[in-house]
Write a protein that holds these residues in place. Structure first.
Motif, PDB file in Angstrom:
ATOM      1  N   GLN A   1     -66.469  -6.268  37.761  1.00 13.08           N
ATOM      2  CA  GLN A   1     -65.502  -7.259  37.284  1.00 13.08           C
ATOM      3  C   GLN A   1     -66.156  -8.631  37.129  1.00 13.08           C
ATOM      4  O   GLN A   1     -65.908  -9.349  36.146  1.00 13.08           O
ATOM      5  N   LYS A   2     -66.998  -8.989  38.065  1.00 12.76           N
ATOM      6  CA  LYS A   2     -67.711 -10.271  37.983  1.00 12.76           C
ATOM      7  C   LYS A   2     -68.623 -10.298  36.753  1.00 12.76           C
ATOM      8  O   LYS A   2     -68.639 -11.269  35.984  1.00 12.76           O
ATOM      9  N   LEU A   3     -69.407  -9.243  36.570  1.00 10.87           N
ATOM     10  CA  LEU A   3     -70.346  -9.179  35.456  1.00 10.87           C
ATOM     11  C   LEU A   3     -69.635  -9.142  34.108  1.00 10.87           C
ATOM     12  O   LEU A   3     -70.165  -9.616  33.096  1.00 10.87           O
ATOM     13  N   SER A   4     -68.438  -8.588  34.093  1.00 15.80           N
ATOM     14  CA  SER A   4     -67.697  -8.475  32.835  1.00 15.80           C
ATOM     15  C   SER A   4     -67.376  -9.841  32.247  1.00 15.80           C
ATOM     16  O   SER A   4     -67.145  -9.971  31.042  1.00 15.80           O
ATOM     17  N   GLN A   5     -67.374 -10.872  33.075  1.00  9.33           N
ATOM     18  CA  GLN A   5     -67.086 -12.215  32.593  1.00  9.33           C
ATOM     19  C   GLN A   5     -68.174 -12.730  31.643  1.00  9.33           C
ATOM     20  O   GLN A   5     -67.944 -13.655  30.861  1.00  9.33           O
ATOM     21  N   PHE A   6     -69.351 -12.130  31.701  1.00 13.26           N
ATOM     22  CA  PHE A   6     -70.428 -12.469  30.759  1.00 13.26           C
ATOM     23  C   PHE A   6     -70.123 -11.945  29.358  1.00 13.26           C
ATOM     24  O   PHE A   6     -70.631 -12.448  28.361  1.00 13.26           O
ATOM     25  N   LYS A   7     -69.307 -10.905  29.285  1.00 10.16           N
ATOM     26  CA  LYS A   7     -68.915 -10.269  28.028  1.00 10.16           C
ATOM     27  C   LYS A   7     -70.130  -9.808  27.217  1.00 10.16           C
ATOM     28  O   LYS A   7     -70.335 -10.222  26.074  1.00 10.16           O
ATOM     29  N   PRO A   8     -70.932  -8.916  27.809  1.00 10.72           N
ATOM     30  CA  PRO A   8     -72.116  -8.442  27.089  1.00 10.72           C
ATOM     31  C   PRO A   8     -71.738  -7.590  25.884  1.00 10.72           C
ATOM     32  O   PRO A   8     -70.739  -6.859  25.923  1.00 10.72           O
TER      33      PRO A   8
ATOM     34  N   TYR B   1     -69.441  10.577  29.492  1.00 15.12           N
ATOM     35  CA  TYR B   1     -68.812   9.762  30.527  1.00 15.12           C
ATOM     36  C   TYR B   1     -67.625   8.992  29.942  1.00 15.12           C
ATOM     37  O   TYR B   1     -66.544   8.947  30.531  1.00 15.12           O
ATOM     38  N   CYS B   2     -67.822   8.396  28.775  1.00 16.23           N
ATOM     39  CA  CYS B   2     -66.758   7.609  28.145  1.00 16.23           C
ATOM     40  C   CYS B   2     -65.608   8.492  27.654  1.00 16.23           C
ATOM     41  O   CYS B   2     -64.433   8.125  27.775  1.00 16.23           O
ATOM     42  N   GLN B   3     -65.940   9.651  27.117  1.00 14.59           N
ATOM     43  CA  GLN B   3     -64.914  10.533  26.563  1.00 14.59           C
ATOM     44  C   GLN B   3     -64.053  11.167  27.646  1.00 14.59           C
ATOM     45  O   GLN B   3     -62.830  11.285  27.499  1.00 14.59           O
ATOM     46  N   ASN B   4     -64.688  11.570  28.751  1.00 14.68           N
ATOM     47  CA  ASN B   4     -63.978  12.306  29.796  1.00 14.68           C
ATOM     48  C   ASN B   4     -63.691  11.476  31.038  1.00 14.68           C
ATOM     49  O   ASN B   4     -63.074  11.965  31.979  1.00 14.68           O
ATOM     50  N   ASN B   5     -64.190  10.225  31.019  1.00 13.18           N
ATOM     51  CA  ASN B   5     -64.052   9.338  32.176  1.00 13.18           C
ATOM     52  C   ASN B   5     -64.605   9.987  33.443  1.00 13.18           C
ATOM     53  O   ASN B   5     -64.070   9.822  34.545  1.00 13.18           O
TER      54      ASN B   5
ATOM     55  N   PHE C   1     -72.828   2.134  32.937  1.00 16.02           N
ATOM     56  CA  PHE C   1     -71.832   2.954  32.248  1.00 16.02           C
ATOM     57  C   PHE C   1     -70.443   2.334  32.355  1.00 16.02           C
ATOM     58  O   PHE C   1     -69.677   2.324  31.389  1.00 16.02           O
ATOM     59  N   ARG C   2     -70.106   1.842  33.541  1.00 15.40           N
ATOM     60  CA  ARG C   2     -68.777   1.270  33.731  1.00 15.40           C
ATOM     61  C   ARG C   2     -68.555   0.053  32.824  1.00 15.40           C
ATOM     62  O   ARG C   2     -67.497  -0.095  32.204  1.00 15.40           O
TER      63      ARG C   2
ATOM     64  N   HIS D   1     -68.737  -0.056  24.301  1.00 15.04           N
ATOM     65  CA  HIS D   1     -70.070   0.006  23.715  1.00 15.04           C
ATOM     66  C   HIS D   1     -70.361   1.437  23.253  1.00 15.04           C
ATOM     67  O   HIS D   1     -70.047   2.389  23.963  1.00 15.04           O
ATOM     68  N   SER D   2     -70.983   1.562  22.123  1.00 14.50           N
ATOM     69  CA  SER D   2     -71.283   2.892  21.593  1.00 14.50           C
ATOM     70  C   SER D   2     -72.520   3.498  22.243  1.00 14.50           C
ATOM     71  O   SER D   2     -72.714   4.715  22.198  1.00 14.50           O
TER      72      SER D   2
END
Length: 249
Positions: A44-51, A73-77, A96-97, A104-105
């Protein structure tokens, strides 16, 4: 010239086992609920960078394999077992998270391993016993301190510690540059080892350059031992802007 690519380098520890060479520290089970909650806090902290791109420490020749696992991982979580990319690794737990969070593709592997000379420590132990004893004492003390810190702190606190500029500088000086003095009459064992280490980081920079475009925001997730050299290289390249990681931890 377009906008510089912003580069956020997260120096991390091996979520499976801290260190694979001189220092080996057990870090506990990263999959237990408490640690999973701590990892989610970091994400959550890193997500603030919005890579818009995420680069990780994996041989760039394994890009196809990495992204097959990431896509599932993305398709089936969920994670499908793979010998190359462990579920416990920071690539999955963080990379991945975050990639999934931002749709991201793909994930970008940018490592290129090199062989470090094995003769270095054999020579030091045999010919420079005082230096060898001093260095091994430094290693032992370092390992004890890090083990205690990891045991008693959260994942976020550990990552803040690993990315502290003073700690990075001391580690680079004491565990890397200190070895430059190791030589015989005509062989610079320490310099040869450091040359390979710097060479590897230059390969990493080259791979990072190859994926970067004007205006990108790239999160680089790498072993903390690379921080000093990689940070310097990114600072010195005029198409990159190094972002302070501690603002996002």
């Amino acid at each position: 010239m377009g906008a510089k690519a912003k580069i956020l380098i997260l120096g991390t520890y091996n979520f499976e086992n801290f260190g694979q060479h001189l220092i080996n520290l057990e870090v506990g089970d990263i999959t237990v609920d408490k640690k999973q909650d701590e990892i989610k806090e970091v994400v959550q902290k890193l997500s603030q960078f919005k890579p818009n791109k995420i680069a990780v420490e994996l041989n760039n020749g394994k890009e196809k394999e990495l992204n097959e696992v990431y896509s599932r991982y993305c398709q089936n979580n969920s994670y499908l077992y793979n010998e190359t990319i462990s579920y416990r690794s920071e690539i999955v737990q963080l990379g991945f998270r975050l990639g999934q969070m931002f749709n991201h593709s793909k994930i970008y592997p940018i490592d290129y391993p090199v062989d470090l000379p094995e003769e270095l420590f054999e020579y030091v132990e045999k010919n420079l016993p005082q230096l060898y004893e001093k260095f091994m004492r430094i290693i032992k003390e370092y390992g004890i301190r890090e083990k205690e810190f990891i045991k008693n702190n959260t994942v976020r606190e550990i990552l803040r510690h690993l990315n502290d500029p003073k700690r990075i500088l001391n580690e680079h000086s004491n565990l890397y540059l200190h070895l430059a003095q190791v030589r015989s009459i005509d062989t610079y064992y320490g310099v040869d080892m450091l040359t390979q280490w710097y060479r590897r980081n230059l390969y990493i920079l080259g791979n990072l350059q190859s994926i970067a475009e004007s205006g990108d925001r790239i999160l680089v997730i790498y072993g903390a031992g690379h921080c000093k050299v990689l940070q310097n290289l990114v600072r010195d390249y005029n198409k990159f802007e190094l972002v302070d990681i501690l603002k996002y931890l």
